[in-house]
Design an enzyme around this catalytic site. Structure first.
Site, PDB file in Angstrom:
ATOM      1  N   LYS A 143       5.657   3.620 -43.572  1.00  0.00           N
ATOM      2  CA  LYS A 143       4.997   4.178 -44.656  1.00  0.00           C
ATOM      3  C   LYS A 143       4.304   3.394 -45.581  1.00  0.00           C
ATOM      4  CE  LYS A 143       8.732   7.812 -45.192  1.00  0.00           C
ATOM      5  NZ  LYS A 143       9.496   8.636 -46.035  1.00  0.00           N
ATOM      6  N   ASP A 170       7.145  13.155 -50.259  1.00  0.00           N
ATOM      7  CA  ASP A 170       8.541  12.717 -50.431  1.00  0.00           C
ATOM      8  C   ASP A 170       9.192  12.826 -51.673  1.00  0.00           C
ATOM      9  OD1 ASP A 170       9.411  11.904 -47.767  1.00  0.00           O
ATOM     10  OD2 ASP A 170       8.828   9.746 -48.008  1.00  0.00           O
TER      11      ASP A 170
END
Length: 262
Positions: free
Chosen positions: A72, A109
């Site tokens: 990420k 997210d």
């Protein structure tokens, strides 16, 4: 679904890959809205990430890919652009491939996480929150919690320097939230959040000690598989309200569809 030459392709990049559920959730969502998109997990080692992304740039029927552990943060150096949200967080979890092969990263997210809490009637505004983890997902949830109005946010992490760096970044962006880093007792908080990978394996230790946590505390674990981690099972047995990672993933589906369509 029938996959043909007209089908748009997406991947989910991860290492390891056994825990990945995003592909199944995305496929179900795209099918439900009638979009001709197929998603597959792709096992990519960190050392191969640059080469894989260079190849994806040349795959003309690929519209994007999801990014999870451990890619990420390091994926950013291989992208052409990031959205303001991803740049602020310093991590990416979805990437769009444009028609000319450019790669644009976003981070959904935080929005998915806060939405999943709201759907389970877990309030953030004015609450005292303990977060475990300061990696890619942890960065997103920390910024999301502060944006949602958490009164206090304490970040625990195995690497204390990363926790302090994240606390400072969140505090600068959201000075109205009291942000700190260091060890703390879970029972002193209204909401406890695990953003680490501890809990994916059956023999993983608990990411933190939740002795004393009970009905006055909510516990969230962003791990998707298993849906009920040891942490969540223990918290529920002690009377705490719990929410796992799948609702967070579910909440991102419409956001993903809009992102890759833009």
């Amino acid at each position: 679904m029938e996959i043909t030459g007209k089908t748009k392709i997406m991947f989910v990049l991860a290492d390891p890959i056994d825990h990945v559920r995003a592909s199944a959730v995305l496929n179900a969502y795209f099918q439900s809205i009638g979009d001709d998109v197929a998603v597959s997990p792709l096992h990519v080692l960190p050392a191969d990430l640059g080469a894989v992304l260079a190849s994806i740039r040349r795959m003309r029927n690929v519209v994007g890919f999801g990014v999870t552990i451990p890619h990420k943060t390091c994926v950013i150096e291989h992208l052409d652009e990031t959205t303001p949200a991803a740049a602020l967080i310093g991590a990416v979890n979805f990437v769009k491939r444009t028609a000319d092969g450019r790669l644009i990263g976003d981070n959904l997210d935080a929005r998915g996480f806060v939405t999943s809490l709201a759907q389970h009637q877990i309030a953030v505004r004015g609450r005292k929150v303990l977060q475990v983890g300061a990696g890619g997902a942890g960065r997103a949830t920390a910024f999301g919690l502060a944006e949602a109005g958490a009164r206090e946010l304490t970040i625990m992490n195995r690497d204390g320097a990363k926790a302090h760096a994240l606390a400072e970044a969140v505090s600068q962006r959201y000075p109205e939230t009291k942000v700190s880093a260091g060890h703390a007792e879970a029972r002193a908080f209204d909401l406890v959040v695990n953003t680490t990978s501890l809990g994916m394996k059956a023999d993983d230790p608990l990411p933190l000690d939740i002795e004393g946590v009970g009905p006055d505390t909510a516990v969230s674990d962003i791990i998707v598989t298993p849906e009920v981690t040891r942490l969540l099972a223990r918290a529920a047995a002690q009377g705490a309200k719990t929410v796992g990672g799948k609702p967070m993933l579910d909440a991102q589906m419409a956001l993903v569809a809009r992102f890759i369509a833009r």
